[in-house]
Design an enzyme around this catalytic site. Structure first.
Site, short mmCIF file in Angstrom:
data_model
loop_
_atom_site.label_atom_id
_atom_site.label_comp_id
_atom_site.label_asym_id
_atom_site.label_seq_id
_atom_site.Cartn_x
_atom_site.Cartn_y
_atom_site.Cartn_z
N CYS A 56 0.85 -1.20 0.00
CA CYS A 56 0.00 0.00 0.00
C CYS A 56 0.88 1.24 0.00
O CYS A 56 1.40 1.64 1.05
CB CYS A 56 -0.92 -0.01 1.21
SG CYS A 56 -1.97 1.46 1.34
N CYS A 73 -0.33 4.09 2.19
CA CYS A 73 -0.20 3.81 3.62
C CYS A 73 1.24 4.02 4.09
O CYS A 73 1.49 4.57 5.17
CB CYS A 73 -0.60 2.38 3.94
SG CYS A 73 -2.25 1.90 3.41
N ASP A 74 2.22 3.57 3.30
CA ASP A 74 3.61 3.48 3.77
C ASP A 74 4.59 4.41 3.07
O ASP A 74 5.75 4.47 3.44
CB ASP A 74 4.09 2.03 3.60
CG ASP A 74 3.24 1.04 4.37
OD1 ASP A 74 2.75 1.42 5.45
OD2 ASP A 74 3.06 -0.10 3.89
#
Length: 314
Positions: free
Chosen positions: A139, A142-143
């Site tokens: 993701c 997300c990261d």
């Protein structure tokens, strides 16, 4: 709602609160059916991770997937759908009512819609699981911020990979996209956007063969040219995997007919091989998996479930 009312028998139980499940819940509840929406984490599924939506009708690039997920969930609950935050671990689909066994209880319903979606597929490389969160990610939104100013790579050539590259180009120093073939599968609009990004390089005909690590973190990858078979090691800090998805159907334990990839087989009205059981969204066999197709699946599944319940009563 944290748990289920084990005494209640719902008209419809929907497993999964992605776009398909949320739409099905809204349609079922609005039709006056008692509706349980069962979700193990939070509404939205993969949609909630989308930074921008460019191809959902009526939503502009300024709208996020999380925002749309919240709106859809509120709408379903407004019409009376009850959300149960729990994970379905087993099902009895042959009985009436059908029984859904969850981590913290059970739910029963006369009709069931499976909308459990899919999860990102893995590369299948050694140490991939151990390095998740330490340089291996599924993701980008997300990261990505964990690798600000770093050199990273993306594995994949579809829309997700292209969108990830555009997002990471604003954060990371350089991004290499490793594509197995000599062309992108991504929608044409992404091609032009990628060409304009000076820190994005597409590496054609290339596969990742090995994750290089040191002290429990990714330090590079070994890649191979599929035409020449030449191998080389490229230093980088993160590998973002965007090679497709795997359907979440393990909990069914073979109780519905699946295709060879594990997706649920349905007809055009989302009916499975078991009467009163329907499937919608990314979990079922189909050619295109988008938010729009998930919404359409959810509406059709709800309509088919309502028709089934009417016949059951008659």
């Amino acid at each position: 709602m944290a748990g289920s009312d084990e005494q209640a028998i719902y008209d419809v139980a929907i497993i999964g609160a992605g776009p398909a499940g949320l739409t099905a819940a809204m349609y079922c509840a609005r039709a006056g059916l008692s509706t349980a929406l069962i979700e193990s984490i939070s509404p939205g599924g993969q949609l909630a991770q989308a930074e921008h939506l460019e191809n959902y009708p009526g939503f502009t690039a300024s709208n996020s997937g999380y925002e749309l997920s919240e709106i859809m969930h509120e709408q379903a609950e407004h019409f009376g759908a009850q959300t149960i935050y729990d994970e379905v671990t087993d099902v009895d689909l042959a009985s009436d009512p059908k029984v859904l066994t969850m981590a913290y209880g059970t739910s029963r319903a006369h009709a069931v819609i499976v909308a459990t979606g899919a999860r990102p597929a893995k590369l299948g490389l050694a140490h991939e699981d151990e390095l998740k969160g330490s340089g291996v990610s599924y993701c980008a939104t997300c990261d990505g911020n964990f690798f600000k100013g770093k050199d990273v790579c993306i594995v994949g050539g579809g829309d997700t990979a292209a969108a990830d590259a555009i997002y990471l180009s604003r954060i990371c120093s350089s991004i290499r996209i490793f594509v197995r073939r000599d062309e992108l599968r991504a929608t044409a609009i992404y091609h032009e956007k990628l060409k304009k990004l000076p820190n994005v390089e597409i590496v054609w005909n290339t596969v990742v063969k090995q994750l290089v690590e040191a002290d429990g973190a990714v330090t590079g990858v070994k890649v191979q040219d599929v035409k020449t078979q030449d191998e080389r090691i490229i230093p980088l800090s993160a590998v973002f995997v965007a090679i497709g998805t795997t359907p979440n159907t393990e909990f069914l334990d073979g109780k519905l007919h699946l295709d060879q990839t594990g997706h649920i087989l349905t007809d055009e009205m989302m009916r499975t091989n078991v009467p009163g059981v329907f499937a919608a969204g990314d979990v079922r066999t189909k050619a295109l998996r988008q938010v729009t197709t998930g919404v359409g699946d959810g509406a059709n599944a709800a309509d088919a479930a309502a028709d089934y319940l009417l016949q059951l009563q008659g």
